[in-house]
Write a protein that holds these residues in place. Structure first.
Motif, PDB file in Angstrom:
ATOM      1  N   TYR B  31       0.822  -1.205   0.000  1.00 43.66           N
ATOM      2  CA  TYR B  31       0.000   0.000   0.000  1.00 43.66           C
ATOM      3  C   TYR B  31       0.857   1.257   0.000  1.00 43.66           C
ATOM      4  CZ  TYR B  31      -4.347  -2.498   0.804  1.00 43.66           C
ATOM      5  OH  TYR B  31      -5.448  -3.305   0.660  1.00 43.66           O
ATOM      6  N   PHE B  33       0.348   5.759  -0.367  1.00 42.80           N
ATOM      7  CA  PHE B  33      -0.641   6.825  -0.224  1.00 42.80           C
ATOM      8  C   PHE B  33       0.003   8.176  -0.534  1.00 42.80           C
ATOM      9  CE2 PHE B  33      -3.471   4.060   2.213  1.00 42.80           C
ATOM     10  CZ  PHE B  33      -2.579   3.143   2.771  1.00 42.80           C
ATOM     11  N   PRO B  99      -4.994   0.466   8.265  1.00 44.62           N
ATOM     12  CA  PRO B  99      -4.285   1.541   8.945  1.00 44.62           C
ATOM     13  C   PRO B  99      -2.939   1.166   9.517  1.00 44.62           C
ATOM     14  CG  PRO B  99      -5.828   0.558  10.454  1.00 44.62           C
ATOM     15  CD  PRO B  99      -5.982  -0.178   9.150  1.00 44.62           C
ATOM     16  N   TYR B 100      -2.603  -0.082   9.544  1.00 41.89           N
ATOM     17  CA  TYR B 100      -1.392  -0.464  10.255  1.00 41.89           C
ATOM     18  C   TYR B 100      -0.134   0.044   9.590  1.00 41.89           C
ATOM     19  CZ  TYR B 100      -4.520  -3.718  12.572  1.00 41.89           C
ATOM     20  OH  TYR B 100      -5.560  -4.268  13.281  1.00 41.89           O
ATOM     21  N   TYR B 102       1.597   2.767   8.890  1.00 44.39           N
ATOM     22  CA  TYR B 102       1.841   3.830   7.924  1.00 44.39           C
ATOM     23  C   TYR B 102       3.205   4.440   8.236  1.00 44.39           C
ATOM     24  CZ  TYR B 102      -2.909   4.493   5.972  1.00 44.39           C
ATOM     25  OH  TYR B 102      -4.101   4.371   5.314  1.00 44.39           O
ATOM     26  N   PHE B 104       5.580   7.499   6.814  1.00 45.40           N
ATOM     27  CA  PHE B 104       5.534   8.670   5.946  1.00 45.40           C
ATOM     28  C   PHE B 104       6.939   9.068   5.499  1.00 45.40           C
ATOM     29  CE2 PHE B 104       1.220  10.407   6.045  1.00 45.40           C
ATOM     30  CZ  PHE B 104       0.645   9.672   7.066  1.00 45.40           C
TER      31      PHE B 104
END
Lengths: 115, 113
Positions: B31, B33, B99-100, B102, B104
Motif C-alpha cells: 500500500y 498513499f 491503517p497499520y 503507515y 511517511f
C-alpha cells in the motif's frame, strides 16, 4: 460521519505539565485509533494507537484514553518536555483494510512546551 | 538506504505547468498513499494504491494523477498546477491493508506561483 474532530488547534504547556489533546468521531464503525507525532520538516510518525476494546493504553509518558460511549479519545502527555513540542494528529479507521481501512486524520494540534 | 524517500524536497513551479512528485520505498510495501497537508485542514488523502497497477481516489483527487507501474514507486503528477495546489505533500506506505504501519516520507513542499 467520516470526520475526526480534534481540539485544541494549539496548546502551550509548561515543562513538567500535562498536555491533553482531544478527538471525537461520529462513525461507530471506526475501530482503530492511532496518534501521530510530527516534528517540523518531517513526516508524521506513529506514536501510539488503541483499539476500542480497551479504555486506556499507556506507553511511557504517553497515554490514550478511550470513551466508546462518548465516541471520544484523548492523548495525555505526562511530564511534558520541550522535546515533545510538535504537531499531533489523531486518526481513525476501520479494520479490516481496503479503502475502509484508510486513515481519517484530525486537523492537528500544535503543542509547544515551554522550559 | 532503506525507507521511503520523496523528491524533490522543495519545488517552485508556475501556474499551468505540469509537475511530478516522486515517491520511492524500499520495503516492497503493497500500500502507498499520497496526502497533502494544509494549515487548518490537516492531512487529506489524495490517492492511494493497494498494489502495482491498482490505484483509487481519496478525499481530494481533482487535479492530480497517479500511476504505479512498479511496487516501489508511486509518482504524483499535477497536470496543470494551480495556486490552490500549493501545499506540503506526503507520501506514505504500509505493508498491509488498512491503517497499520503507515510510514511517511519527509514531504515535498510545493509552491505554485
Amino acid at each position: 460521519q467520516q470526520q475526526v474532530k480534534q481540539s485544541p488547534q494549539s496548546l502551550i504547556v509548561q515543562k513538567g505539565g500535562i498536555s491533553i489533546i482531544n478527538c471525537a468521531y461520529e462513525n461507530t464503525a471506526f475501530d482503530y485509533f492511532p496518534w501521530y507525532q510530527q516534528f517540523p520538516g518531517k513526516g508524521p510518525a506513529l506514536l501510539i494507537a488503541i483499539r476500542p476494546d480497551v479504555s486506556e493504553k499507556k506507553e511511557g509518558r504517553f497515554t490514550i484514553s478511550f470513551n466508546k460511549s462518548a465516541k471520544q479519545f484523548s492523548l495525555h502527555i505526562m511530564d511534558s518536555q520541550p522535546g515533545d513540542s510538535a504537531t499531533y494528529f489523531c486518526a481513525a479507521s476501520m479494520i479490516p483494510g481496503g479503502s475502509q481501512g484508510n486513515l481519517i486524520f484530525g486537523k492537528g494540534t500544535k503543542l509547544s512546551v515551554k522550559p | 538506504d532503506a525507507g521511503i524517500t520523496q523528491s524533490p524536497r522543495y519545488k517552485i513551479t508556475e501556474t499551468g505547468r505540469q509537475v511530478t512528485l516522486m515517491c520511492h520505498q524500499t520495503w516492497s510495501h503493497s500500500y502507498m498513499f499520497w496526502y497533502r497537508q494544509d494549515l487548518g485542514h490537516g492531512l487529506r488523502l489524495i490517492y492511494y494504491s493497494a498494489a502495482a497497477d491498482i490505484t483509487d481516489k481519496g478525499e481530494v483527487p481533482d487535479g492530480y494523477v497517479v500511476s504505479r507501474s512498479k511496487t516501489e514507486n508511486f509518482p504524483l503528477t499535477l497536470e496543470s498546477a494551480t495556486r490552490s495546489q500549493t501545499s506540503v505533500y506526503f507520501c506514505a506506505s504500509s505493508d498491509r491493508g488498512g491503517p497499520y504501519g503507515y510510514t511517511f516520507g519527509s514531504g515535498t513542499r510545493l509552491t505554485v506561483v
